[in-house]
Scaffold this motif. Structure first.
Motif, mmCIF file in Angstrom:
data_model
loop_
_atom_site.group_PDB
_atom_site.id
_atom_site.type_symbol
_atom_site.label_atom_id
_atom_site.label_comp_id
_atom_site.label_asym_id
_atom_site.label_seq_id
_atom_site.Cartn_x
_atom_site.Cartn_y
_atom_site.Cartn_z
ATOM 1 N N GLU A 138 18.254 -40.490 -33.349
ATOM 2 C CA GLU A 138 18.949 -39.234 -33.043
ATOM 3 C C GLU A 138 19.687 -38.697 -34.260
ATOM 4 N N CYS A 139 20.325 -39.582 -35.018
ATOM 5 C CA CYS A 139 21.005 -39.160 -36.254
ATOM 6 C C CYS A 139 20.014 -38.500 -37.211
ATOM 7 N N CYS A 140 18.856 -39.135 -37.383
ATOM 8 C CA CYS A 140 17.844 -38.603 -38.306
ATOM 9 C C CYS A 140 17.278 -37.276 -37.806
ATOM 10 N N LEU A 141 17.018 -37.168 -36.502
ATOM 11 C CA LEU A 141 16.469 -35.929 -35.949
ATOM 12 C C LEU A 141 17.466 -34.786 -36.071
ATOM 13 N N LEU A 142 18.749 -35.058 -35.831
ATOM 14 C CA LEU A 142 19.766 -34.018 -35.996
ATOM 15 C C LEU A 142 19.822 -33.531 -37.440
ATOM 16 N N ASN A 155 6.087 -27.321 -43.247
ATOM 17 C CA ASN A 155 4.788 -27.201 -42.581
ATOM 18 C C ASN A 155 4.662 -28.302 -41.520
ATOM 19 N N TRP A 156 3.608 -28.209 -40.700
ATOM 20 C CA TRP A 156 3.456 -29.149 -39.590
ATOM 21 C C TRP A 156 3.345 -30.592 -40.068
ATOM 22 N N GLY A 157 2.621 -30.808 -41.160
ATOM 23 C CA GLY A 157 2.471 -32.168 -41.681
ATOM 24 C C GLY A 157 3.805 -32.775 -42.085
ATOM 25 N N ALA A 158 4.637 -31.973 -42.773
ATOM 26 C CA ALA A 158 5.950 -32.456 -43.210
ATOM 27 C C ALA A 158 6.851 -32.749 -42.020
ATOM 28 N N CYS A 159 6.791 -31.893 -40.995
ATOM 29 C CA CYS A 159 7.655 -32.071 -39.816
ATOM 30 C C CYS A 159 7.255 -33.296 -39.001
ATOM 31 N N VAL A 160 5.940 -33.508 -38.840
ATOM 32 C CA VAL A 160 5.474 -34.707 -38.127
ATOM 33 C C VAL A 160 5.895 -35.964 -38.896
ATOM 34 N N SER A 161 5.807 -35.910 -40.212
ATOM 35 C CA SER A 161 6.215 -37.053 -41.035
ATOM 36 C C SER A 161 7.702 -37.334 -40.889
ATOM 37 N N MET A 162 8.533 -36.278 -40.841
ATOM 38 C CA MET A 162 9.984 -36.458 -40.706
ATOM 39 C C MET A 162 10.348 -37.043 -39.350
ATOM 40 N N VAL A 163 9.669 -36.584 -38.292
ATOM 41 C CA VAL A 163 9.929 -37.131 -36.957
ATOM 42 C C VAL A 163 9.497 -38.599 -36.905
ATOM 43 N N LEU A 186 10.901 -44.514 -37.198
ATOM 44 C CA LEU A 186 10.730 -45.720 -38.007
ATOM 45 C C LEU A 186 12.076 -46.266 -38.472
ATOM 46 N N MET A 187 12.987 -45.379 -38.908
ATOM 47 C CA MET A 187 14.322 -45.810 -39.319
ATOM 48 C C MET A 187 15.062 -46.458 -38.152
ATOM 49 N N GLY A 188 14.874 -45.888 -36.951
ATOM 50 C CA GLY A 188 15.496 -46.466 -35.763
ATOM 51 C C GLY A 188 14.963 -47.850 -35.461
ATOM 52 N N ILE A 189 13.649 -48.020 -35.555
ATOM 53 C CA ILE A 189 13.018 -49.328 -35.282
ATOM 54 C C ILE A 189 13.499 -50.375 -36.288
ATOM 55 N N ILE A 190 13.522 -50.003 -37.561
ATOM 56 C CA ILE A 190 13.953 -50.942 -38.595
ATOM 57 C C ILE A 190 15.410 -51.343 -38.393
ATOM 58 N N THR A 191 16.264 -50.352 -38.137
ATOM 59 C CA THR A 191 17.692 -50.633 -37.959
ATOM 60 C C THR A 191 17.945 -51.460 -36.703
ATOM 61 N N GLY A 192 17.309 -51.073 -35.593
ATOM 62 C CA GLY A 192 17.489 -51.817 -34.345
ATOM 63 C C GLY A 192 17.028 -53.259 -34.472
#
Length: 309
Positions: free
Chosen positions: A109-113, A134-142, A147-153
Motif C-alpha cells: 500500500e505504501c508503494c502504491l500510494l 506507459n502501460w508497461g511502466a505502470c504494470v512494472s511499478m504495481v 514484490l516489495m511487500g512479499i520481500i518485507t513480509g
C-alpha cells in the motif's frame, strides 16, 4: 500459555482494546469493515466494467482498492473475534501469518500510494507524461509494489519468529504487529529493530517526503496557471490522493517513529487503528464522491442494470 521464565510460549494474548467491554465497539468496527469491503469492491467493479475508466490512474486505483480489502481483512475479522472473547489468544503460527500479510499488504500500500503520485509528472511534465507513464511502466511499478511487500513480509516474519519466546506472552496490541511481538522475544532484538527502522525509513518516511515534495512542485506549477478555473481543476485532481496520503503516512510515521514505552501503548493502538481500519474506509469516498468520471460510471452501471430488469 507461558507463565514462568523458562516456559516456551505456545500462544500469545492479544490485549488490544480489552478495556472496552461494550458491544458497541465490535459493532462500530464491524460497520467500518463492511463499508470498507463494499466501497472498495465497488471501485474494483467500476474500473473493470466501465471502458471509460480503463485508464492508468484507475488501474492504480483498482489495485490500491484490492490491497485495502486484503489489508483490512488481515486485521479486522480477527480483531472482532478478540473483542467478543474474554481471553483473546492467538497461536504463534497464526501470529506469524497475520504479521506476514500485515507487512506484505502494508508495504504494498505504501508503494502504491507513492506511484499513484503520477499527478506530478502529469502536471509538471505534461509533454513527457505519456512516455514516462506507459502501460508497461505502470504494470512494472504495481508488480514491484507487491514484490516489495512479499520481500518485507517474508524477511520480518522469519527473522522475528526464529527468535525464542519464553515467559511473557501478552501482546499490547490488537494485532501481531512487528514491534509489539519483537519486544516479547527472549533473545537480542537489536537487528530486528534495525530492520524495522530501515523499513520505516525506506517505505514510510521516504515515500511520504517524496510525495510532499512532489505536491510542493505542483503548488509552484499551479501559481503559473493563468486562470482560477485551471487552478481549481488541478487542486481537485490532487486533493483526494493527498488526503489519503496524509491520513495513512501521517499516522503510520508517528506510530513507527514514537519511542516505545508502556505509557505510549494505548496511543500506538489508536494510531494503528486509524491507518489499518479507518483509512481504508475513507478511500472509496475520497476517490468517488469528488470524481465525475467515477460517479458517471456508477450512474451508467445502475442504469444498465435497471434497464435489464
Amino acid at each position: 500459555m507461558g507463565c514462568g521464565n523458562g516456559t516456551v510460549v505456545t500462544e500469545f494474548v492479544l490485549l488490544g482494546f480489552s478495556g472496552f467491554e461494550s458491544l458497541q465497539v465490535p459493532l462500530f468496527c464491524g460497520v467500518i469493515y463492511l463499508v470498507t469491503l463494499l466501497g472498495n469492491s465497488l471501485i474494483i467493479l467500476l474500473t473493470l466494467a466501465d471502458p471509460a475508466l480503463h485508464l492508468l490512474m484507475y488501474f492504480f486505483l483498482r489495485h490500491f482498492s484490492m490491497v485495502e480489502i486484503l489489508y483490512t481483512t488481515t486485521i479486522v475479522p480477527r480483531m472482532l473475534v478478540d473483542l467478543l472473547s474474554s481471553c483473546p489468544t492467538i497461536p504463534p503460527a497464526s501470529c506469524f501469518t497475520q504479521l506476514y500479510f500485515f507487512a506484505l499488504f502494508g508495504i504494498a500500500e505504501c508503494c502504491l500510494l507513492t506511484v499513484m503520485a503520477d499527478r506530478y509528472a502529469a502536471i509538471c511534465w505534461p509533454l513527457h507524461y505519456t512516455t514516462l507513464m506507459n502501460w508497461g511502466a505502470c504494470v512494472s511499478m504495481v508488480g514491484a509494489s507487491y514484490l516489495m511487500g512479499i520481500i518485507t513480509g517474508t524477511t520480518h516474519s522469519i527473522c522475528i519468529f526464529t527468535l525464542p519466546f519464553y515467559g511473557a506472552n501478552t501482546i499490547h496490541h490488537f494485532l501481531c504487529d512487528i514491534l509489539p511481538v519483537l519486544r516479547l522475544a527472549s533473545a537480542s532484538t537489536f537487528w530486528g529493530e534495525v530492520g524495522n527502522l530501515a523499513v520505516t525509513i525506506a517505505f514510510i518516511v521516504t515515500p511520504f517526503l517524496l510525495i510532499m515534495a512532489s505536491y510542493a512542485c505542483i503548488l509552484i506549477t499551479i501559481f503559473g496557471v493563468a486562470t482560477s478555473q485551471g487552478r481549481q481543476k488541478i487542486l481537485s485532481t490532487c486533493s483526494s490522493h493527498l488526503f489519503v496520503v496524509m491520513l495513512f503516512f501521517g499516522t503510520g510515521t508517528v506510530a513507527y517513529r514514537r519511542p516505545w514505552s508502556d505509557a505510549s501503548q494505548d496511543m500506538d493502538q489508536i494510531l494503528a487503528f486509524f491507518y489499518t481500519v479507518v483509512t481504508p474506509m475513507f478511500n472509496p469516498f475520497v476517490h468517488t464522491l469528488r470524481n465525475k468520471e467515477v460517479t458517471g460510471a456508477m450512474r451508467r452501471l445502475v442504469k444498465r442494470h435497471l434497464w435489464s430488469l
